[in-house]
Design a protein around this motif. Structure first.
Motif, PDB file in Angstrom:
ATOM      1  N   ASP A 150       0.851  -1.192   0.000  1.00 23.88           N
ATOM      2  CA  ASP A 150       0.000   0.000   0.000  1.00 23.88           C
ATOM      3  C   ASP A 150       0.892   1.250   0.000  1.00 23.88           C
ATOM      4  O   ASP A 150       2.127   1.157  -0.041  1.00 23.88           O
ATOM      5  CB  ASP A 150      -0.957  -0.009   1.201  1.00 23.88           C
ATOM      6  CG  ASP A 150      -0.239  -0.070   2.547  1.00 23.88           C
ATOM      7  OD1 ASP A 150       0.981   0.207   2.607  1.00 23.88           O
ATOM      8  OD2 ASP A 150      -0.896  -0.408   3.548  1.00 23.88           O
ATOM      9  N   ASP A 151       0.279   2.417   0.043  1.00 24.95           N
ATOM     10  CA  ASP A 151       1.045   3.659  -0.041  1.00 24.95           C
ATOM     11  C   ASP A 151       2.076   3.757   1.073  1.00 24.95           C
ATOM     12  O   ASP A 151       3.239   4.124   0.835  1.00 24.95           O
ATOM     13  CB  ASP A 151       0.105   4.865   0.013  1.00 24.95           C
ATOM     14  CG  ASP A 151      -0.718   5.014  -1.260  1.00 24.95           C
ATOM     15  OD1 ASP A 151      -0.325   4.414  -2.281  1.00 24.95           O
ATOM     16  OD2 ASP A 151      -1.750   5.715  -1.226  1.00 24.95           O
ATOM     17  N   ARG A 184       4.765   3.921  -6.876  1.00 18.79           N
ATOM     18  CA  ARG A 184       5.234   5.302  -6.889  1.00 18.79           C
ATOM     19  C   ARG A 184       6.434   5.390  -7.844  1.00 18.79           C
ATOM     20  O   ARG A 184       7.327   4.532  -7.786  1.00 18.79           O
ATOM     21  CB  ARG A 184       5.689   5.719  -5.489  1.00 18.79           C
ATOM     22  CG  ARG A 184       4.597   5.833  -4.452  1.00 18.79           C
ATOM     23  CD  ARG A 184       5.209   5.951  -3.058  1.00 18.79           C
ATOM     24  NE  ARG A 184       6.216   6.999  -3.003  1.00 18.79           N
ATOM     25  CZ  ARG A 184       6.037   8.212  -2.447  1.00 18.79           C
ATOM     26  NH1 ARG A 184       4.857   8.487  -1.919  1.00 18.79           N
ATOM     27  NH2 ARG A 184       7.005   9.093  -2.423  1.00 18.79           N
TER      28      ARG A 184
END
Length: 229
Positions: free
Chosen positions: A101-102, A136
């Protein structure tokens, strides 16, 4: 006994992943790099493996961690869904990076930076090269800074040889038609394929029937009895 045959015989479904029970095929270069990483002899501190399901990337990550811990080095394997540590110490192997996840992606970015500063090493793996993952951009770039290896699946001929070697070890008379059927209808990754053969051997013994294509078909389909031959 050849090294290849020793590896085939060592591949058992219940056996923990080790370098010794990984059949490399065309993946000798990444295997050698991982062995050097586990021994603390690799100059690069970030290494990324990618490959399709069944290519052996998770096996190799766990095998690297197991080998690294033998001389007493700190090493940790982290599967998808498990929180990453904040501080890097020794070798950290992170599987399925595409599922982070982020917060996990930010943490991995930081850990790679720590590796670059001399805190340890990061080994990561995913289903595609870093630039083709939905991550990202800064993390994808960091993953691509180190050594990147794409794992090649075993060729059908190599998997066929492995099946024959296992059958010989079991004392099983395995016809070429059965080999072709298992390759066409069974799981493609080698540990699952060999596990299927082991189970098929036990199935044939329980029925007191030879291993034939109809028996293999019944076994893979989960039927209680094979078609009449």
């Amino acid at each position: 006994m050849t090294d290849a045959r020793q590896r085939v015989l060592a591949i058992q479904p219940e056996a923990p992943p080790r370098f010794e029970n990984f059949l490399p095929g065309d993946n000798r270069e990444p295997l050698q790099a991982l062995q050097s990483l586990a021994g603390g002899d690799l100059a690069e501190v970030v290494l990324y493996l990618w490959g399709t399901t069944g290519s052996g990337r998770s096996h190799l990550l766990q095998a690297t961690v197991a080998a690294a811990t033998q001389p007493g080095r700190a090493a940790q394997y982290v599967a998808a869904g498990v929180d990453l540590p904040e501080v890097l110490s020794g070798l950290l192997a992170v599987d399925d990076v595409e599922r982070l996840d982020d917060a996990g992606q930010v943490r991995l970015f930081s850990l790679i930076n720590q590796a670059r500063e001399g805190a340890g090493s990061v080994l990561a793996a995913g289903p595609a090269a870093p630039g083709h993952l939905t991550l990202r951009p800064d993390l994808a770039t960091r993953l691509g800074w180190g050594l990147v290896f794409g794992l090649r699946p075993l060729a059908e001929a190599e998997r066929a040889v492995a099946l024959r070697e296992r059958a010989a070890a079991l004392g099983l008379d395995l016809g070429e038609d059965v080999v072709r059927y298992l390759l066409s209808h069974g799981r493609r990754d080698l540990p699952s394929l060999l596990a299927s053969l082991d189970a098929l051997d036990a199935y044939s013994l329980s029925l007191k029937r030879p291993v034939t294509v109809p028996l293999a078909r019944a076994f893979l389909a989960g039927r209680a009895t094979p078609d009449r031959e």
